[in-house]
Structure formats: C-alpha cells, structure tokens
Scaffold this active site. Structure first.
Site, PDB file in Angstrom:
ATOM      1  N   LEU A   1     -40.781  -5.453   4.460  1.00 36.80           N
ATOM      2  CA  LEU A   1     -39.758  -5.103   5.523  1.00 36.80           C
ATOM      3  C   LEU A   1     -38.888  -4.152   4.757  1.00 36.80           C
ATOM      4  O   LEU A   1     -38.136  -4.517   3.838  1.00 36.80           O
ATOM      5  CB  LEU A   1     -38.907  -6.230   5.782  1.00 36.80           C
ATOM      6  N   HIS A   2     -38.862  -3.048   5.604  1.00 38.49           N
ATOM      7  CA  HIS A   2     -37.586  -2.138   5.078  1.00 38.49           C
ATOM      8  C   HIS A   2     -37.076  -1.056   6.028  1.00 38.49           C
ATOM      9  O   HIS A   2     -36.346  -0.206   5.886  1.00 38.49           O
ATOM     10  CB  HIS A   2     -38.109  -1.189   3.847  1.00 38.49           C
ATOM     11  N   ARG A   3     -37.870  -0.809   7.406  1.00 36.79           N
ATOM     12  CA  ARG A   3     -37.312   0.128   8.263  1.00 36.79           C
ATOM     13  C   ARG A   3     -35.965  -0.257   8.419  1.00 36.79           C
ATOM     14  O   ARG A   3     -35.627  -1.350   8.903  1.00 36.79           O
ATOM     15  CB  ARG A   3     -38.244  -0.179   9.485  1.00 36.79           C
TER      16      ARG A   3
ATOM     17  N   ARG B   1     -33.302  -1.977   0.114  1.00 39.73           N
ATOM     18  CA  ARG B   1     -32.508  -1.814   1.394  1.00 39.73           C
ATOM     19  C   ARG B   1     -32.552  -3.253   2.056  1.00 39.73           C
ATOM     20  O   ARG B   1     -31.234  -3.644   2.535  1.00 39.73           O
ATOM     21  CB  ARG B   1     -33.269  -0.850   2.333  1.00 39.73           C
TER      22      ARG B   1
ATOM     23  N   ASP C   1     -43.666  -3.497   8.181  1.00 34.64           N
ATOM     24  CA  ASP C   1     -43.240  -2.441   8.745  1.00 34.64           C
ATOM     25  C   ASP C   1     -43.486  -1.011   8.283  1.00 34.64           C
ATOM     26  O   ASP C   1     -42.833   0.025   8.603  1.00 34.64           O
ATOM     27  CB  ASP C   1     -41.760  -2.662   9.526  1.00 34.64           C
TER      28      ASP C   1
END
Ligand code: UD1
Length: 374
Positions: free
Chosen positions: A208-210, A243, A288
C-alpha cells in the site's frame, strides 16, 4: 574509432530500477553505445534503492543527484536543476526515462528543452484519473518524448488518440517482465515464506502506498480494518512503504516470530529478489501498486488491486488482476472467490500471457535504438 553515442538512463524511484536494468545490459552489448546511469535520488533508503542495484547487478550509478523527498513542485524542480547540469556537462545523444514517477517527467522536460532526444519506456499507459500524480507525469512525458516504447497495444491506441504520430510509437513488450524472468529462479530459491515462518501458498502479500489510499488517516484505517478481516482467513505479510509507515503510530516488526500463525506481519520494504520470492509463493496479492499487477499476471498469482481504476487494463483482460477498490465487503468477497476457485480454473488464468511479455523487450528496444540513431 567511431564516436560512441552517450545514452543516459534515468532511474529515480524504486519501480524504475527493474526497468532500467535490462535496458542498460542490452545497450552495453552494442559497441556504438555508451550507457550512463543517472540516479536522481528521489528514493534514497537502502530498502528503496541500494538493495535493487545489488539484486539486479547494476553498477553504481555514474551520477547521483541526491534530491531526496519533498512536495511535488520542490522535488520535480530539484531534479530538473540537477539533471540540467548533467546534460549540459555530458551532452548526451539520447536520454531514456522509464515509468511515471516525478523523475521521469522532470528529466524528460530538461532534455527536450536542450534539444536532446528522449525515449520513454512504458509509454501510453492511462488510468484516465488525473487526480493521480503519475497520470499527469505519463501524459506530459509522452507528449514531449521522441520515441515511445509501449508494453501493450492499448497503450499504442491511447497515444494515437492523443495525436502522437505513428512513427514515434514502438510496441516492444514489457521490460519489467524481462527482469522478472531473469531473476525468478534465484528468487524462488530464497523461500522467503520459510524465513518468515509461513507455509508455502498459505499466506497473502499486501502493499500500500498510493497517496489516495494512505495519506488520509480515515481511509487508511478503513483499508486496514478490511485487511484485518482478511488476516483472520489467511496470514497477511505487509512490507510497509515509507510513505505508509509514516502514517502508522505503532508498527510491530514481527519478522522472525515463529509463533506467528494468523494476523498481519508488518515488515520493512524488501529488496527485489526477496519480494519476488514472497509474491511467487503467495496464495494471492493485495496491492495498490502498478507494477505488481503486471508481475502477478506473469506469475499466475491472483492480484486484488485496491483501487478504482488501473492504467494496466491488460492485466485484467488477460491476466490475474481484479479491481476491488477499498471497501471491506468487496475485498472479502473477492478473497473468498479466490480461495474457492479450483486449481483447474487457476491454471486457465495462468496461461494467458500478454503479447510480447516474453523477456525480450529490452533487446527489442536496443535494436530499435541502434537503427534509429545509426
Ligand atoms: C513514488 C512515485 C510513485 C511510485 C512510488 C514507488 C511519484 C509522484 N510517485 O511515490 O509513482 O509508485 O514512488 O515507491 O513520483 N521516503 C523515504 N525513503 C525513501 C523514499 C521516500 O522515507 O527512500 C518517504 C519520504 O517520507 C517521502 C515519502 O516516502 O516523503 C514519499 O516518497 P516520494 O518519492 O515522494 O513518493 P512515493 O510515495 O514513494
């Protein structure tokens, strides 16, 4: 002796390095080319950069700009200033940019204004979602590049629709898959599942990083609630992007907890080979990311994409990808679907490899460039 053509290959962020590596290696085979690696330093942690150079056997970058993190304007501007100096100094004959990160557009823009030809690898992908910073980077980079190398035919269509002349578009396949094919055997030997105390095929992987998924605390919390439900069915291994980790108050790194049975295993971001090993033996992947949608398609591992859209629709029509969004109910429904699927229907999916994702894309690119620049 004939002058060798200087070709700068730009890498900046984690998903760039596996695209740069096969092209660098192919260009090296031509005596007419002198490939030069410029690392912008957009990503700088060992886990986000150094491990990839090691795993992909890339030499140290010839030039490291060290720009680091920042807001979009600041980061893009710093890369441009640094890269303009490099171009004025080296006077390259071609600049190659890959993917859709800020380093991609920043370096393409600098080069075209200095009248240096630009090649964009992975051109023409479109999510049609302009809230994604990457979509803006893709649109602009493609408009100003001289040579557009695409991974699929629908990318060619997107470029034509945007008025890019046919003679600039080259459908060559997917360089990311070149790297995957080259490293899969070594990666499988690592047996990451064993190191993590898991059973082969009895866990799933999450990334997950969007910004749209992780920057808002409420959205991230909702996603994690859904993932917690998944983890009651199957263990979830979650290498956490910086992030994303910046958003968590408490992260427990349970890497070597052999007692671990069910639950979420938070670990640091992995190197290329370790992550490939983990994906290759997973039951399914939740992500993502863009590139992971492609890699799982080749590995034949079901991929649940936690987004509303994708710039890589071929991974849905021909691969193993399903867009599930971020609603808990939708995620759980698809997880159950996967777990109830028979092995036969799984193997049907596994055979549908997109055209030219054959491990030879970089060689086609080098050959095309040799012809174009001769
Ligand atoms: C960038 C790309 C994205 C790509 C992703 C892969 C853009 C606009 N985004 O997003 O397309 O999918 O890389 O990882 O170019 N940080 C570290 N260490 C690092 C790098 C970043 O701690 O080595 C942290 C910093 O706090 C930084 C944050 O991560 O502010 C985000 O990094 P940034 O490069 O801005 O964007 P990504 O989310 O990584």
């Amino acid at each position: 002796m004939k002058k060798r053509l200087k070709i700068i290959l730009v890498g900046g962020a984690r998903p760039n390095f596996m695209k740069v590596a096969p092209v660098y290696k192919e260009l090296k085979k031509y005596s007419c080319f002198k490939p030069i690696i410029v690392h912008t330093g957009q990503h700088y942690d060992k886990e986000m950069s150094g491990l990839f150079f090691r795993d992909l056997q890339l030499p140290r970058p010839d030039i490291y700009l060290g720009v680091g993190s920042g807001n979009h304007g600041e980061q893009t501007a710093k890369i441009m200033i640094g890269f303009e100096n490099v171009c004025m100094d080296l006077k390259p004959d071609l600049v190659i940019v890959v993917g859709d990160v800020n380093s991609t557009i920043a370096c393409a823009l600098v080069a075209v204004k200095l009248m240096i030809p630009v090649a964009h690898i992975e051109a023409g992908l479109r999510s049609f979602d302009r809230t994604m910073p990457e979509e803006i980077n893709r649109l602009l980079t493609d408009q100003i590049s001289d040579y557009l190398f695409t991974t699929c035919r629908d990318a060619n269509e997107n470029l034509r629709r945007e008025g890019i002349p046919e003679h600039r578009i080259f459908f060559v396949g997917n360089v990311m898959i070149d790297t995957l094919k080259e490293h899969l055997i070594i990666a499988r030997r690592l047996k990451m599942w064993q190191n993590l105390g898991l059973k082969k095929g009895h866990y799933c992987v999450l990334t997950l990083h969007r910004p749209s998924n992780v920057d808002n605390e409420k959205i991230l919390q909702d996603i994690m609630d859904g993932i917690t439900e998944v983890s009651k069915i199957l263990p979830v291994v979650f290498p956490v992007h910086p992030r994303t980790s910046a958003r968590f108050d408490h992260i427990h790194f349970l890497v070597y907890d052999r007692e671990f049975d069910k639950g979420i295993l938070f670990i640091k971001p992995l190197g290329y080979l370790e992550f490939l090993s983990l994906m290759a033996d997973a039951r399914f992947v939740l992500t993502d990311s863009g590139g992971i949608q492609e890699e799982t398609t080749i590995l034949g591992i079901p991929c649940l994409t936690l987004r509303e859209n994708t710039e890589r629709p071929i991974t849905i029509t021909q691969g193993t990808n399903t867009l599930v969004g971020i609603e808990k109910k939708a995620i759980l429904k698809e997880v159950k679907n996967i777990l109830h699927r028979t092995t036969d229907s799984d193997s049907l999916v596994k055979n549908r490899i997109p055209e030219l994702w054959d491990g030879k894309a970089a060689s086609r690119i080098a050959k095309t460039l040799a012809r174009l620049l001769a």
